[in-house]
Structure formats: structure tokens, C-alpha cells
Design an enzyme around this catalytic site. Structure first.
Site, short mmCIF file in Angstrom:
data_model
loop_
_atom_site.label_atom_id
_atom_site.label_comp_id
_atom_site.label_asym_id
_atom_site.label_seq_id
_atom_site.Cartn_x
_atom_site.Cartn_y
_atom_site.Cartn_z
N ASN A 244 0.87 -1.18 0.00
CA ASN A 244 0.00 0.00 0.00
C ASN A 244 0.91 1.23 0.00
O ASN A 244 1.50 1.57 1.02
CB ASN A 244 -0.90 -0.02 1.25
CG ASN A 244 -1.75 1.24 1.35
OD1 ASN A 244 -1.80 2.05 0.43
ND2 ASN A 244 -2.41 1.40 2.49
N HIS B 136 -9.59 1.26 5.01
CA HIS B 136 -8.31 1.47 5.69
C HIS B 136 -8.51 2.45 6.84
O HIS B 136 -9.28 3.40 6.74
CB HIS B 136 -7.26 2.00 4.70
CG HIS B 136 -5.88 1.95 5.25
ND1 HIS B 136 -5.40 2.88 6.15
CD2 HIS B 136 -4.88 1.07 5.06
CE1 HIS B 136 -4.17 2.56 6.49
NE2 HIS B 136 -3.82 1.46 5.84
N GLU C 217 -5.24 -4.77 10.64
CA GLU C 217 -4.24 -3.70 10.81
C GLU C 217 -4.55 -2.92 12.09
O GLU C 217 -5.32 -1.95 12.06
CB GLU C 217 -4.29 -2.73 9.63
CG GLU C 217 -3.87 -3.33 8.30
CD GLU C 217 -3.23 -2.28 7.41
OE1 GLU C 217 -2.14 -2.55 6.89
OE2 GLU C 217 -3.81 -1.19 7.22
P1 13P Z 1 3.13 0.67 7.71
O1 13P Z 1 3.64 -0.63 7.15
O2 13P Z 1 3.86 1.86 7.15
O3 13P Z 1 3.06 0.66 9.20
O4 13P Z 1 1.63 0.85 7.18
C1 13P Z 1 0.75 -0.21 7.32
C2 13P Z 1 -0.47 0.08 6.53
O5 13P Z 1 -1.26 0.93 6.92
C3 13P Z 1 -0.66 -0.65 5.27
O6 13P Z 1 -1.95 -0.48 4.78
#
Ligand code: 13P
Length: 262
Positions: free
Chosen positions: A13, A101, A171
Site C-alpha cells: 500500500n 483502511h 491492521e
Molecule cells: P506501515 O507498514 O507503514 O506501518 O503501514 C501499514 C499500513 O497501513 C498498510 O496499509
């Protein structure tokens, strides 16, 4: 269980990066070169929507494909200033789309909106990556109820056959970004993957629930990616910062290709 077609699904992403199309193309080309050699990994790059069309022309084969970071809930053309439909995204080569997200939820997307976006993207034939994750963990299990609610509201109304195109990304907000407290541990992720699958069984039935891959995202890097895949009970990773440099992301891809999921 293994992910779709027994491959690990590794998603980059890119969020609002990079600043130029030239750099986007350069990074994508070197990731594609590596990903094209890896049998056990499905690589998905989610660039800013503005670059999808030019990157879409560079996609060859199925091992490294594109996803969008967001979509709109209405798929008919119309008076929706600034929005982009799932048909439009898929028309320029996006096969996947991230929905819900936490960075979009933080600017006002609620579970209902996420659910509407999810249905319109599924109807457009896209694979959706539904993100769920708590702000913080408490001792009373409130965070588990929070995750369950995110899953139930988003998935309750989808026709069951669409489950084959659904991926869940866990996440936790506290583990995302450069100011993260810490990455989750593989144990945190394992426990949550079991919980998510239990909720999925209740919402879409056990058979469909078993087909839905679960990914982990939040400060994934080449040092910790293998442990998440080996012991997290997951089928892939959603990578933010570490997907911006081809060299770093390619290390994660290579390691994932060699790793057996639990
Ligand atoms: P990071 O890997 O930069 O912590 O971000 C995670 C994320 O939000 C991927 O969608």
C-alpha cells in the site's frame, strides 16, 4: 489454511507516495521483475489512483498486479465530484481494492460506508481487501467487539458467492506508521486471526469463512515479515512504508516465497 491458490498474498500500500509518475513506474518495474519469478507469492501493488492507468500498461502476467486504495459506493456514472467508481478503477487495470483502511476511517468513513463500497467493488468484479483494526487494546476485550462489529456490518449483506473475492487485513492502528508503538507480535496476530475466522464463520458460514485469506499489516519489514507468516496464522501481509523502496519490498517478497504458512 493457505491463501487463495495456496499463495501468500503480499500487498504494497503506497498510500500517498511517490511524488512522481516516473518514480512510480521505476519502482513498479523493479518489483514486477522480482515478483514475476516467485511462484508462491501473489504480489499486489496499490499506488495512488492517478498512477494506476500508466502502471496498468506495464502489468504482464498474473504474479504482480495492481490494486486501488479506495473506491466509491456508486458504480453508475453521475454527479459525484472527485469520486472514482470501481468500474473505472478496474477499467484501468486494478484487480484489487483496499476498503476501510484506518486512515480513511479517520477522515470520516464509517462501517456503513465501508459496507457500501465493498458491495459496489465486488459487483464490479474486483477483489476487496477489507481492513479492520482497533485503536488500542484494553483488558476487557472491548477491542475484540470492535473488530467483530467492523466485520459484521461490512459483510452481513454481501451475497455469499462474493466471499471468494474477499480478503481481510488485520491492521491494528497502534501498529501502523512511523509513530507506531510497536509492531504487533506474531502471537497477537495469531490470536486475532483465530478470532476473525470465528466471526467470519458466524457471518458468512464456516465453508466460506475458510476460503477468506487474512493478512496482517502494521510496521511489517524484511526483519519481521517471515515470523508473521510462519506463526501468525495468516496468509499474507499488507505492507506500507516497506513497500515504497523496491529493494526493501523485494526482500519481503523473496522471504515470503520461501516461507510456509501455518
Ligand atoms: P506501515 O507498514 O507503514 O506501518 O503501514 C501499514 C499500513 O497501513 C498498510 O496499509
Amino acid at each position: 489454511m493457505a491463501g487463495k491458490k495456496d499463495k501468500k498474498i503480499i500487498v504494497g500500500n503506497w498510500k500517498m507516495n511517490p511524488n512522481s509518475q516516473v518514480e512510480a513506474l521505476r519502482t513498479f518495474e523493479s518489483i514486477k521483475k522480482k515478483a514475476g519469478k516467485l511462484r508462491n507469492v501473489q504480489t499486489v501493488i496499490c499506488p495512488p489512483a492517478i498512477y494506476l492507468s500508466s502502471l496498468g500498461k506495464k502489468v504482464t502476467g498474473h504474479r504482480c498486479v495492481l490494486g486501488a486504495q479506495n473506491t466509491f459506493w456508486e458504480n453508475k456514472t453521475g454527479s459525484f465530484t472527485g469520486e472514482t467508481s470501481a468500474d473505472m478503477l478496474s477499467g484501468v487495470g486494478a484487480e484489487y481494492v483496499i476498503v476501510g483502511h484506518s486512515e480513511r476511517r479517520a477522515i470520516g468513513e464509517d462501517n456503513k460506508v465501508v459496507g457500501k463500497k465493498l458491495i459496489s467493488a465486488l459487483k464490479a468484479g474486483m477483489n476487496i481487501i477489507l481492513c479492520v483494526g482497533e485503536q488500542e487494546r484494553d483488558n476487557d476485550g472491548e477491542y475484540l467487539r470492535f473488530i467483530a462489529k467492523e466485520l459484521v456490518i461490512a459483510l452481513n449483506d454481501i451475497p455469499r458467492r462474493y466471499c471468494l473475492n474477499v480478503i481481510i487485513a488485520y491492521e491494528p492502528i497502534w501498529a501502523i506508521g512511523k509513530d507506531a508503538e510497536r509492531p504487533a507480535t506474531p502471537e497477537d496476530v495469531h490470536e486475532m486471526s483465530i478470532f476473525i475466522r470465528k466471526v467470519l464463520s458466524e457471518v458468512v458460514g464456516k465453508d466460506f469463512a475458510m476460503t477468506i485469506p487474512i493478512l496482517y499489516g502494521g510496521s511489517v519489514n524484511p526483519k519481521n515479515s517471515q515470523a508473521f507468516l510462519e506463526s501468525g496464522g495468516i496468509q499474507g501481509l499488507l505492507v506500507g512504508r516497506a513497500s515504497l523502496k523496491a529493494e526493501t519490498f523485494n526482500k519481503i517478497l523473496e522471504q515470503s516465497n520461501e516461507t510456509s504458512v501455518s
